[in-house]
Design an enzyme around this catalytic site. Structure first.
Site, PDB file in Angstrom:
ATOM      1  N   GLU A 129     -23.072  17.553 -11.985  1.00 29.67           N
ATOM      2  CA  GLU A 129     -23.328  16.301 -11.270  1.00 29.67           C
ATOM      3  C   GLU A 129     -23.796  16.630  -9.847  1.00 29.67           C
ATOM      4  OE1 GLU A 129     -20.032  13.560 -11.014  1.00 29.67           O
ATOM      5  OE2 GLU A 129     -21.318  12.003 -10.184  1.00 29.67           O
ATOM      6  N   MET A 271     -14.345  18.040 -10.597  1.00 26.72           N
ATOM      7  CA  MET A 271     -15.394  17.413 -11.399  1.00 26.72           C
ATOM      8  C   MET A 271     -14.865  17.040 -12.774  1.00 26.72           C
ATOM      9  SD  MET A 271     -18.473  16.383 -11.656  1.00 26.72           S
ATOM     10  CE  MET A 271     -18.973  15.562 -13.167  1.00 26.72           C
ATOM     11  N   ASN A 273     -15.943  16.694 -15.846  1.00 22.22           N
ATOM     12  CA  ASN A 273     -16.620  17.047 -17.101  1.00 22.22           C
ATOM     13  C   ASN A 273     -15.751  16.695 -18.305  1.00 22.22           C
ATOM     14  OD1 ASN A 273     -18.445  18.682 -15.381  1.00 22.22           O
ATOM     15  ND2 ASN A 273     -16.608  19.932 -15.186  1.00 22.22           N
ATOM     16  N   GLU A 306      -9.680  12.550 -11.507  1.00 23.90           N
ATOM     17  CA  GLU A 306     -10.579  13.154 -12.499  1.00 23.90           C
ATOM     18  C   GLU A 306     -10.165  12.755 -13.913  1.00 23.90           C
ATOM     19  OE1 GLU A 306     -13.109  14.186 -11.087  1.00 23.90           O
ATOM     20  OE2 GLU A 306     -12.238  14.535  -9.106  1.00 23.90           O
ATOM     21  N   GLU A 328     -17.215   5.673  -9.368  1.00 28.12           N
ATOM     22  CA  GLU A 328     -16.428   6.255  -8.274  1.00 28.12           C
ATOM     23  C   GLU A 328     -15.525   5.230  -7.581  1.00 28.12           C
ATOM     24  OE1 GLU A 328     -15.923   9.160  -8.288  1.00 28.12           O
ATOM     25  OE2 GLU A 328     -17.672  10.120  -9.184  1.00 28.12           O
TER      26      GLU A 328
HETATM   27  N1  B3K Z   1     -17.857  13.145  -9.678  1.00 27.52           N
HETATM   28  C1  B3K Z   1     -17.515  14.262  -8.853  1.00 27.52           C
HETATM   29  C2  B3K Z   1     -18.353  14.365  -7.620  1.00 27.52           C
HETATM   30  C3  B3K Z   1     -19.681  14.954  -7.863  1.00 27.52           C
HETATM   31  C4  B3K Z   1     -20.411  15.191  -6.561  1.00 27.52           C
HETATM   32  C5  B3K Z   1     -21.804  15.650  -6.793  1.00 27.52           C
HETATM   33  N2  B3K Z   1     -22.470  15.966  -5.550  1.00 27.52           N
HETATM   34  C6  B3K Z   1     -16.075  14.263  -8.475  1.00 27.52           C
HETATM   35  C7  B3K Z   1     -15.423  12.946  -8.440  1.00 27.52           C
HETATM   36  O1  B3K Z   1     -15.773  12.042  -7.723  1.00 27.52           O
HETATM   37  O2  B3K Z   1     -14.518  12.734  -9.199  1.00 27.52           O
HETATM   38 ZN    ZN Z   2     -14.813  10.531  -8.922  1.00 27.87          ZN
END
Ligand code: B3K
Ligand code: ZN
Length: 881
Positions: A129, A271, A273, A306, A328
């Site tokens: 991401e 992250m 994933n 997460e 987010e």
């Molecule tokens: N989704 C990731 C953040 C990704 C940042 C990319 N530059 C972590 C989070 O917000 O949970």
């Molecule tokens: Zn997030």
């Protein structure tokens, strides 16, 4: 075609779906020392309605094509074009499925941007991401392309006994020559930004978890060798998060395994994933000897955040990156609610509001302003901001306030039911709440589209004859850098009318703006509300629990505020009213310090703070919040213009000393009552006791000098107490021998522990003296320092720029120039981190003229540099705008 390679502006209005669908991604990744070979077999189909001759244009980033086959046959040279940024293939079938096999090779060891596939301390790992997958293979690298993945990893068994990817584990086996393989299958269609792989020599902590429907899941936390014993709290936080999401939102985990991997070189916190979360090790590894209470709370939050993404982000993802707040903002809201339930709701709310004001308000009030849902960007990685995350969470919280708890839950249920497996939009999200709550959220939706912090002004008048209270409310939104609208918003204001007995009075809204229970719905630029049946003049407690992210201006006497500080049944507002009083006093004192006037603090205000701290009716953690006075950046933000950081520092230091002197006996009592001696427990209550004891030590030190802090430093039995004392010594007594002794002792004790050394760098970088510029410069050459590790860069350079107003904005411009030079060095290594640190310049226009000119010159000079990355240029140019 969306394209950010050259940093052109990408616009929401230009969005259109892809010409092709990708159904299945079948990847083989062969890892070798110094090289990784990737074969990606895509099962594709032309989307119905797409021109039959439209070519397939895949994204790449610094890639070279090694091989290309269509349905097993090499593609003729005149049917494709490959560059580092794109792979364009023409002559593809008009209908039906076909496969395209793409071979690429990369060098993870050279990937200092830490986007895509890279190596950290010998461990192969990925970060995709927002647009990192295109650094691994050519792909339709955008969040609305959802595919199932099958991944086969091959590596040397000694270098990488552990081979992980998303989904459920499949076949494993030996390949001879010391090599082995593992296959992973992810049945849930996902966008490429959620792809992950990890390979390396890792230790693991495993525990079973039974989901609410009785499914067995294997939970695993992987760490670098020797570190798994530091993962127990993370594992515990994970289980609590999983249970909470079941209870609170009915969300169950969906794969057979859930793994977390802790990595030491990572661009952000963590992250999400699918099934394989990758974390900055800072948010996994804990031990009372090396981690503070703040670190424990941080781990709990990030683990929860997460994990919660599994539903809000992964099962339902974003149609395009403009919808980032859809995952987010909502997920921050969810993690805040989790922490509120696990800890104290009031203290959690105070800390979320502090973060919002410290990070989001300055962003919203300066050149980097943008709406919660932006409509254009040059570099998407620069939009993972406090506005998208924290204001995004506030907007969700307001939806919950407007709908009420039950209807909000129905709206969430509808959202999960309706959009599971989809890439959705903010409009989809809002519609679910309109339907579930039977409400019209058209005006409310402006919160997503209009940037800036609205100001709400409230004045009151009470008529003893009619026993009526009239509140006059006004909202205003200034036009800002984002150039979005300034139309009146729907602002939910939670309130109470407090009687002299300290209880909320019953009042009927007789006329004016809509009032529903304890919420006033402000919708017009100006409205009044008339409350009747009030036997005495009430104290108006407005914006309880910070029910909307606004600046509140109350036309309220100091006497009323002080009474509210004692009486308000809403504890959050007791904190707020005191903090506002102190904030006002600090602004005045800073102005006086700047003009050479006399500084004195209203004893009624300082006494009120000390009285609240002494009040045994409150939790220690709440009292510690009361005593954590607004910091220097917060004072600067409140001043808004002509800021002289030295004057602010003088005012703040004097206030500390004044409170220290006046509150001495209270602080001594708090020290006796709460100084912890026994075994360390990370729970919120024990953390609260340590917090108040340490803040009391800080105030006492302003009067008594460094001796007590030195003793606590040397004898501390946990890192929270040691760090608190260390910080007092370095920040308050930096020129005394006690501080020098502590600095060298701290390094010797922890020289082998990266995460603790980060604290050592930060405490020194944030010492509020002009000479810190030189100290940080010297620390740059310390053997333990490297710009290549993001944590190290952040904890030294980032902390200096973000949390040291005095030195960063030093009058001679040395702080600005120092940071600018480091940004250029860092930009060549890791542009994302450079861009992030550069945002510390964002409030430069509010500085006094000489410093403002120095900041402007520094930014202008950076902007002239032709070699700037897109990331850094975007921040620099917007800051100058
Ligand atoms: N989704 C990731 C953040 C990704 C940042 C990319 N530059 C972590 C989070 O917000 O949970
Ligand atoms: Zn997030």
């Amino acid at each position: 075609m969306l394209d950010t390679d050259q940093g052109q502006t990408v616009r929401l209005d230009d969005y259109r779906p892809t010409d092709f669908l990708i159904h299945l991604v079948d990847m083989t990744v062969r890892l070798f020392e110094g090289r990784a070979e990737i074969e990606t077999r895509l099962t594709l189909e032309r989307r119905t309605g797409t021109a039959p001759d439209a070519p397939l244009v895949l994204d790449g980033d610094e890639l070279t094509l090694e091989r290309l086959e269509l349905d097993g046959t090499p593609v003729a040279a005149d049917c494709y074009e490959a560059s580092p940024d794109h792979l364009t293939v023409s002559g593809l079938p008009e209908s039906g499925h076909f496969t395209l096999s793409i071979g690429t090779a990369i060098v993870p060891e050279n990937n200092t941007k830490l986007m895509g596939l890279y190596r950290s301390n010998g461990i192969w790992c990925t970060q995709c991401e927002a647009e990192g997958f295109r650094r691994i293979t050519y792909f339709l690298d955008r969040p609305d392309v959802l595919a199932t993945y099958r991944v086969r990893l091959e590596a040397d068994r000694r270098a990488a006994p552990i081979l992980l990817s998303n989904g459920n584990p499949g076949e494993t086996g030996d390949l001879g020559n010391g090599r082995h393989f593992a296959v992973w299958n992810d049945p849930f269609p996902k966008p490429s930004y959620l792809f992950a792989l990890v390979a390396g020599a890792l230790d693991v902590l495993k525990e079973p978890f039974e989901t609410m429907s009785g499914r067995e899941v294997e939970l695993a936390v992987y760490t670098e060798r020797g570190m798994a014993s530091r993962a127990t709290y993370a594992m515990d936080a994970l289980k609590r998060s999983m249970r909470w999401d079941e209870r609170r939102f009915g969300r169950e985990y969906d794969l057979d395994v859930f793994s977390i991997v802790a990595i030491s070189d990572f661009n952000m916190g963590a992250m999400e994933n699918k099934g394989l979360n990758i974390f900055n090790h800072k948010y996994v590894l804990l031990d009372p000897d090396v981690a503070t209470d703040g670190d424990y709370a941080g781990v709990e939050t990030v683990i929860a955040h997460e994990y919660f993404h599994n539903w809000t982000g992964n099962r339902i993802t974003c149609r395009n990156w403009f919808q980032l707040c859809l995952k987010e903002g909502l997920t921050v809201y969810r993690d805040q609610e989790f922490s509120a339930d696990e800890r104290s709701p009031t203290v959690k709310r105070i800390s979320s509001v502090r973060t919002l004001k410290a990070l989001q308000f300055p962003e919203d009030q300066g050149p980097l302003q943008h709406p919660v849902r932006p409509s254009q960007y040059r570099e998407i990685n620069n939009f993972y901001t406090a506005t998208v995350y924290d204001k995004g969470a506030e907007v969700v919280r307001m939806i919950a306030t407007v709908l009420g708890r039950d209807a909000f839950r129905r709206g969430m249920d509808l959202y999960f039911d309706r959009h599971d497996g989809e890439a959705a939009t903010i409009e989809d999200f809002i519609l679910c709440f309109e339907e579930a709550g039977g409400v019209d959220l058209t005006q409310f939706a402006l919160w997503y589209h209009q940037a800036g912090t609205p100001t709400v002004s409230v004045s009151e008048s009470y008529d003893p004859d009619t026993r009526r209270l009239t509140l006059s409310l006004r909202q205003e939104l200034a036009a800002g850098a984002a150039g979005t609208g300034t139309a009146p918003m729907h602002i939910p204001l939670r309130f109470g009318l407090v009687g002299s007995n300290g209880e909320d009075m019953d009042a009927t809204a007789e006329a004016g703006a809509e009032v529903e229970g304890d919420v006033i719905h402000l919708r017009e630029p100006e409205e009044t509300v008339v409350f009747g049946g009030l036997a005495e003049r009430p104290l108006v407690s407005m914006l309880r629990d910070f029910s909307a992210p606004v600046t509140l201006k109350m036309d309220q006497s100091e006497a009323d505020r002080l009474a509210l500080a004692r009486l308000d049944p809403n504890a959050f507002n007791r904190w707020r009213v005191l903090t506002d009083l102190i904030g006002g006093a600090l602004q005045e004192a800073s102005r006086n310090a700047q003009s050479g006037g006399q500084i004195r603090f209203d004893p009624l205000i300082t006494d009120a703070v000390i009285a609240a701290a002494a009040d045994d009716g409150f939790d220690p953690s709440f009292r510690a919040q009361i005593l954590s006075l607004p910091g220097e950046s917060e004072i600067a933000r409140m001043l808004g213009e002509n800021v002289d950081p030295d004057a602010v520092h003088t005012a703040r230091t004097l206030l500390d000393r004044t409170i220290g002197e006046k509150g001495r006996t209270v602080f001594e009592r708090l020290r006796q009552e709460f100084a912890t001696g026994g075994a360390f427990s990370p729970d919120a209550e024990s953390a609260g006791r340590r917090a108040i004891s340490n803040v009391a030590l800080d105030f006492l030190s302003t009067v008594d000098g460094p001796a007590a802090a030195s003793r606590q430093y040397a004898g501390a039995r946990n890192m929270t107490d040691r760090m608190a004392a260390f910080s007092i010594l370095v920040h308050r007594f930096g020129h005394e021998p006690e501080a020098r002794v502590a600095v060298s002792d701290f390094f010797e004790r922890y020289s082998t522990d990266e995460l603790v050394l980060d604290k050592w760098f930060t405490i020194q970088a944030t010492a509020p003296h002009g000479e810190t510029v030189e100290t940080v410069n010297v620390l740059m050459s310390h053997p333990a320092f490297t710009l290549k590790n993001p944590n190290r860069a952040r904890t030294l350079i980032g902390a200096f720029a973000a949390a040291n107003q005095v030195a960063f904005h030093r009058a001679d411009g040395a702080g600005h120039r120092f940071v600018a030079d480091r940004l250029l060095e860092l930009d060549a290594i890791n542009p994302q981190i450079a861009a992030r640190i550069a945002t510390s310049f964002r409030s430069w226009r509010s500085l006094e003229p000489a410093r403002r000119e120095s900041a402007r010159e520094t930014l202008a000079k950076l902007s002239e540099d032709k070699a700037l990355s897109v990331d850094l240029r975007d921040i620099v140019d917007r800051s100058l705008r």
